[in-house]
Design an enzyme around this catalytic site. Structure first.
Site, PDB file in Angstrom:
ATOM      1  N   GLU A 143      10.365  12.511  62.845  1.00 35.77           N
ATOM      2  CA  GLU A 143      11.087  13.594  62.190  1.00 35.77           C
ATOM      3  C   GLU A 143      11.735  13.147  60.879  1.00 35.77           C
ATOM      4  O   GLU A 143      12.054  11.977  60.683  1.00 35.77           O
ATOM      5  CB  GLU A 143      12.123  14.198  63.129  1.00 35.77           C
ATOM      6  CG  GLU A 143      13.149  13.228  63.663  1.00 35.77           C
ATOM      7  CD  GLU A 143      13.990  13.880  64.763  1.00 35.77           C
ATOM      8  OE1 GLU A 143      13.515  13.937  65.905  1.00 35.77           O
ATOM      9  OE2 GLU A 143      15.107  14.318  64.470  1.00 35.77           O
ATOM     10  N   CYS A 166      15.770  12.568  54.263  1.00 41.25           N
ATOM     11  CA  CYS A 166      16.099  11.495  55.201  1.00 41.25           C
ATOM     12  C   CYS A 166      14.838  11.189  55.996  1.00 41.25           C
ATOM     13  O   CYS A 166      14.283  12.071  56.644  1.00 41.25           O
ATOM     14  CB  CYS A 166      17.219  11.972  56.121  1.00 41.25           C
ATOM     15  SG  CYS A 166      17.546  10.848  57.483  1.00 41.25           S
ATOM     16  N   CYS A 197      13.092   3.426  68.572  1.00 44.82           N
ATOM     17  CA  CYS A 197      13.969   2.365  68.069  1.00 44.82           C
ATOM     18  C   CYS A 197      14.353   1.474  69.236  1.00 44.82           C
ATOM     19  O   CYS A 197      14.465   1.932  70.367  1.00 44.82           O
ATOM     20  CB  CYS A 197      15.227   3.000  67.464  1.00 44.82           C
ATOM     21  SG  CYS A 197      16.390   1.808  66.763  1.00 44.82           S
ATOM     22  N   CYS A 216      21.744   1.802  70.329  1.00 38.29           N
ATOM     23  CA  CYS A 216      23.096   2.332  70.077  1.00 38.29           C
ATOM     24  C   CYS A 216      23.379   3.457  71.074  1.00 38.29           C
ATOM     25  O   CYS A 216      22.546   4.329  71.307  1.00 38.29           O
ATOM     26  CB  CYS A 216      23.236   2.843  68.647  1.00 38.29           C
ATOM     27  SG  CYS A 216      22.977   1.545  67.429  1.00 38.29           S
ATOM     28  N   CYS A 251      23.086   7.394  70.215  1.00 37.82           N
ATOM     29  CA  CYS A 251      21.947   7.820  69.401  1.00 37.82           C
ATOM     30  C   CYS A 251      20.754   8.242  70.264  1.00 37.82           C
ATOM     31  O   CYS A 251      20.352   7.528  71.188  1.00 37.82           O
ATOM     32  CB  CYS A 251      21.547   6.669  68.476  1.00 37.82           C
ATOM     33  SG  CYS A 251      20.159   7.081  67.412  1.00 37.82           S
ATOM     34  N   SER A 297      26.078   0.694  59.387  1.00 37.73           N
ATOM     35  CA  SER A 297      26.621   1.481  60.492  1.00 37.73           C
ATOM     36  C   SER A 297      27.629   0.629  61.239  1.00 37.73           C
ATOM     37  O   SER A 297      27.264  -0.197  62.062  1.00 37.73           O
ATOM     38  CB  SER A 297      25.492   1.907  61.432  1.00 37.73           C
ATOM     39  OG  SER A 297      24.566   2.691  60.713  1.00 37.73           O
ATOM     40  N   LEU A 298      28.890   0.828  60.932  1.00 40.58           N
ATOM     41  CA  LEU A 298      29.939  -0.018  61.501  1.00 40.58           C
ATOM     42  C   LEU A 298      30.438   0.566  62.826  1.00 40.58           C
ATOM     43  O   LEU A 298      30.375  -0.067  63.859  1.00 40.58           O
ATOM     44  CB  LEU A 298      31.068  -0.165  60.476  1.00 40.58           C
ATOM     45  CG  LEU A 298      32.065  -1.282  60.703  1.00 40.58           C
ATOM     46  CD1 LEU A 298      31.386  -2.633  60.785  1.00 40.58           C
ATOM     47  CD2 LEU A 298      33.125  -1.280  59.606  1.00 40.58           C
ATOM     48  N   HIS A 299      30.948   1.774  62.753  1.00 41.30           N
ATOM     49  CA  HIS A 299      31.351   2.563  63.938  1.00 41.30           C
ATOM     50  C   HIS A 299      32.482   1.991  64.785  1.00 41.30           C
ATOM     51  O   HIS A 299      32.933   2.629  65.733  1.00 41.30           O
ATOM     52  CB  HIS A 299      30.153   2.862  64.855  1.00 41.30           C
ATOM     53  CG  HIS A 299      29.011   3.537  64.160  1.00 41.30           C
ATOM     54  ND1 HIS A 299      29.179   4.481  63.179  1.00 41.30           N
ATOM     55  CD2 HIS A 299      27.657   3.396  64.297  1.00 41.30           C
ATOM     56  CE1 HIS A 299      27.990   4.898  62.758  1.00 41.30           C
ATOM     57  NE2 HIS A 299      27.060   4.251  63.400  1.00 41.30           N
ATOM     58  N   CYS A 358      20.048  12.521  64.852  1.00 42.31           N
ATOM     59  CA  CYS A 358      18.943  11.585  64.841  1.00 42.31           C
ATOM     60  C   CYS A 358      18.090  11.603  66.106  1.00 42.31           C
ATOM     61  O   CYS A 358      18.578  11.305  67.183  1.00 42.31           O
ATOM     62  CB  CYS A 358      19.580  10.210  64.781  1.00 42.31           C
ATOM     63  SG  CYS A 358      19.162   9.274  63.391  1.00 42.31           S
TER      64      CYS A 358
END
Ligand code: SAH
Length: 352
Positions: A98, A111, A118, A122, A125, A220-222, A339
């Site tokens: 996508e 994007c 993946c 995470c 996600c 991507s810290l989060h 995502c």
């Protein structure tokens, strides 16, 4: 390097000098390479049949020798709120990926996905729930942008590699994609308008910093301490925040590009005043910008968004500490915005 699929060369993943080499090896004149390259990457031809200045004989030879990557549009969802479009594309092996098209005042942004699935895991996600299927080729990454450009009839000015996949886990293909995307004989998108987002693979960030590119790195810290980050992102078990900050500093030193920190706010998990203070201390040491993203809840996990007033308080705290911060405008809320949601839904609906 030639990317081969079924022994056929992936023609859309070749740089211009490589295409020149392959064509001259086939006994063709070198100038043909530039013609073909421009057909593929500038005029976005759907196949050799559109390349009006090539002979029939050459087109036939190309059919034989090369694989011409193109994506089928499986589904397009358009947001009634803001015009954002989400595309689901079919790859030639039956996998789907996508991409998202967003319209802003300053131009159109796409994007793209960098992998099918993946393996980073995470917790919040949707892209990672079924693990990694395979890497995307440079041509498959480019094609997401080409297909959207043709479908919308509008030029794309910004590209963010923030869809499904971890781009630095597909490093060589990513780099080749970036070269082709920003090539003056192709779409010629400015490197400064390209952002690559990573969950934080330290050695690859360092490697990227030495490539002489002017792209923006988004991290991507989060979470602002290792303990909390490990609960959200398995990669945090491998690299500490300290190591990440050093890699980001190195990226800035080599490129002069300001780093973006992405921070998805999860209600009751990483959104306290103390979290904001800790984040300020980290961000204050670097030339960076913090992008706060209210987490997009997925049904497989019970994470919730922070309340609106908590998000504002978090932002204010950072601002008082002189940190450059924005709250990401949520786009496409009504169209499976998070995502990997669209792909996942499609797979579940079509499963025998
Ligand atoms: N693998 C890369 C790029 C893909 S994800 C990375 O980790 O950066 C793009 C961004 O969206 C990342 O910051 C990711 O952490 C974030 N993200 C993924 N799912 C999300 C969700 N449900 N809500 C909010 N942000 C999410």
């Amino acid at each position: 390097m030639l990317t081969e699929t079924d022994q056929k060369i992936d023609i859309k993943s070749l740089t211009l000098p490589e295409l020149q080499q392959v064509l001259t090896d086939m006994g063709e004149k070198a100038f043909r390479a530039k013609q073909m390259y421009q057909w593929m990457h500038e005029k976005l031809a759907g196949g050799y049949e559109e390349m009006s200045n090539l002979s029939v004989a050459l087109k036939e030879k190309c059919q034989e020798k090369f694989w011409y990557c193109s994506l089928g549009i499986v589904q397009v969802q358009e947001s009634k709120l803001d015009g954002t479009r989400k595309y689901l594309f079919a790859l030639r092996d039956g996998n789907v990926v996508e991409s998202v098209w967003m319209k802003y005042k300053h131009g159109n942004s796409v994007c793209i996905s960098s992998q099918v699935g993946c393996r980073m895991g995470c917790r919040f996600c949707a892209s990672t729930l079924d693990g990694l299927e395979r890497n995307l080729t440079p041509s498959e990454m480019l094609e997401q942008i080409y297909a959207i450009t043709k479908h919308t009839g509008e030029r794309v000015s910004n590209v963010v590699v923030m869809g499904t996949g971890e781009p630095l886990d597909n490093y060589d293909n990513l780099l080749r994609f970036l070269k082709l995307l920003t090539d003056e004989n192709g779409l010629n998108i400015s490197q400064r308008n390209v952002t690559v987002s990573t969950c934080g693979i330290v050695p690859e960030i360092k490697r990227l910093s030495r490539e002489g590119l002017q792209i923006t790195l988004a991290l991507s810290l989060h979470a602002s301490n290792d303990e909390k980050r490990r609960k959200l992102m398995p990669i945090a078990n491998k690299y500490s925040i300290q190591e990440l900050m050093e890699a980001c500093e190195e990226y800035f030193r080599h490129t002069g590009r300001r780093i973006t920190f992405e921070y998805s706010l999860v209600g009751g998990v990483n959104d306290t005043d103390e979290d904001a203070e800790e984040l300020s201390r980290l961000a204050g040491k670097l030339c960076c910008h913090v992008n706060l993203i209210p987490v997009n809840p997925i049904k497989e996990r019970d994470y919730v968004q922070s309340e609106a007033k908590r998000v504002l308080a978090f932002k204010n705290k950072l601002e008082r500490n002189k940190i450059n911060v924005t709250i990401r405008r949520e786009m496409g809320r009504d169209i499976d915005g998070a995502c990997g949601q669209l792909r996942r839904k499609h797979i579940q609906e079509t499963k025998p």
